[in-house]
Scaffold this motif. Structure first.
Motif, short mmCIF file in Angstrom:
data_model
loop_
_atom_site.label_atom_id
_atom_site.label_comp_id
_atom_site.label_asym_id
_atom_site.label_seq_id
_atom_site.Cartn_x
_atom_site.Cartn_y
_atom_site.Cartn_z
N GLN A 75 28.55 -48.68 5.19
CA GLN A 75 29.37 -49.52 5.18
C GLN A 75 29.27 -50.64 4.16
OE1 GLN A 75 28.64 -51.57 8.97
NE2 GLN A 75 29.57 -49.89 10.27
N SER A 76 28.18 -50.83 3.75
CA SER A 76 27.90 -51.48 2.33
C SER A 76 27.08 -50.78 1.41
CB SER A 76 27.22 -52.97 2.87
OG SER A 76 25.76 -52.29 3.48
N VAL A 77 26.62 -51.59 0.69
CA VAL A 77 25.67 -50.84 -0.54
C VAL A 77 24.83 -50.04 -0.10
CG1 VAL A 77 24.12 -51.15 -2.56
CG2 VAL A 77 25.89 -52.98 -2.14
N LEU A 78 24.72 -48.80 -0.46
CA LEU A 78 23.78 -47.70 0.11
C LEU A 78 22.31 -47.93 -0.17
CD1 LEU A 78 24.06 -45.04 1.55
CD2 LEU A 78 23.79 -43.86 -0.54
N LYS A 79 21.43 -47.94 0.71
CA LYS A 79 19.95 -48.12 0.23
C LYS A 79 19.40 -46.81 0.57
CE LYS A 79 19.92 -52.84 2.53
NZ LYS A 79 19.29 -53.68 3.52
#
Length: 364
Positions: A75-79
């Motif tokens: 959904q957002s920056v991949l961690k």
């Protein structure tokens, strides 16, 4: 075809709904004998499957990889090394299977020969991909107790592939022995599309022993090397610049090197060569003919499957007796439809929409 097989064929041509029992009664033979004759006619390619589809109905055979594509999208920056909120998508995939689906959407009768497990994913592939009977898996091998091939990719926040794992071991079991069972059926197709995911021995058997008009998708620089000794048996090879360079054993600095690269491969017996180069378009080579097409820029929603759509468009065009240039236009149009779709295989694929795309982009 034996005299008795001719009698069986004549009866079911007149009445395709006639049962084996009725045929046995008409010919005054045992029902088991009728079953044996029909089985032999199917092996020889005179009957193509359920409902007594006869050989005079043109059909295409695609032999290659089929799998489930699993795609993870954050959904957002991949961690990294953490659990990420996002979406997981699943869809039937595989180079050969994608080409087969696109050809079927273009109103061709297509038979896929591949390896699948008798599992949930195998059933999903067959149920979602038959397209009202235009795409048949009845010649494929469904292996009891085995797992269907799966391709898992993880995208980053920009929807670019970060990493992937492919579990395709079952494809290696599409052996010469299995293909030999369908030899006559393969020979009687209008043409055959192969991808180089197939075992090298299987590719060699088909190209050396089974006469056909073969259209091959190179897949990768490593895998395309499987056919390096059989280019004189290949009707058309579609590759990208890296695959072509690997096969020719040449370094490629720019598009200026493509004619030399093409001449090297054509001199080894290849009939047609098509090189795709992303935004730079596509080049086609045949004897002394050189064609380059480049379309207008477009917003890419999903690049996965665009190359397979291109191969299908190219094969369809040539199969419809279009010229090389017309077929290349058609392939570009098919690829662009795929690039505009969020899905690997777009439901928008049709001859009408491809023609409209060609008219809008190339003004021809």
């Amino acid at each position: 075809m034996t005299p008795r097989e001719e009698e069986v064929m004549e009866l079911i041509k007149k009445n395709p709904r006639m049962s084996q029992k009725e045929i046995a009664q008409r010919l005054n033979i045992e029902r088991s004998s009728v079953a044996a004759h029909i089985n032999n006619l199917m092996k020889k390619g005179y009957i193509l499957g359920r409902g007594y589809l006869f050989r005079q109905d043109p059909y295409i055979v695609v032999i290659g990889g089929a799998n489930i594509d699993l795609r993870g999208i954050p959904q957002s920056v991949l961690k990294m090394k953490d659990s990420n909120l996002g979406f997981i998508q699943s869809s039937p995939g595989g180079v050969g299977r994608n080409i087969a689906e696109n050809l079927a959407r273009l109103s061709n009768q297509v038979y896929m020969i591949c390896m699948l497990g008798d599992d949930h994913w195998g059933r999903v592939i067959m149920d979602q991909g038959h397209l009202g009977g235009q795409l048949s898996y009845e010649k494929s091998y469904i292996m009891p107790g085995r797992k269907s091939p799966v391709y898992l990719e993880i995208l980053d926040e920009n929807k670019d592939m970060l990493t992937a794992i492919n579990d395709m071991a079952l494809v290696e079991e599409l052996t010469v022995r299995k293909l030999t069972q369908h030899r006559k059926f393969i020979e009687n197709a209008s043409y055959v599309v192969l991808d180089t995911n197939l075992p090298q021995a299987s590719l060699a058997y088909l190209l050396k022993k089974v006469p056909q008009k073969y259209i091959i998708d190179g897949v990768s620089g490593i895998k395309v090397m499987k056919i390096q000794d059989y280019l004189d048996k290949v009707y058309l090879l579609k590759v990208n610049q890296y695959e072509a360079a690997a096969l020719a054993g040449l370094e490629v600095q720019s598009a200026k090197d493509y004619p030399k690269l093409a001449r090297t491969l054509l001199d080894r017996g290849l009939d047609y060569l098509v090189i795709t180069a992303g935004k730079e378009g596509a080049w086609a080579f045949h004897k002394d003919q050189v064609i380059h097409l480049k379309g207008k820029d477009l917003e890419v929603k999903n690049a996965t499957g665009a190359g397979d759509a291109f191969t299908a468009g190219l094969a369809h065009g040539l199969g419809q007796d279009k010229s090389l240039k017309e077929s290349l236009y058609f392939a570009m149009g098919a690829s662009r439809l795929a690039l505009k779709s969020e899905k690997t295989n777009t439901e928008e694929m049709s001859t009408e929409k491809i023609k409209r795309e060609i008219e809008e982009v190339f003004e021809c």
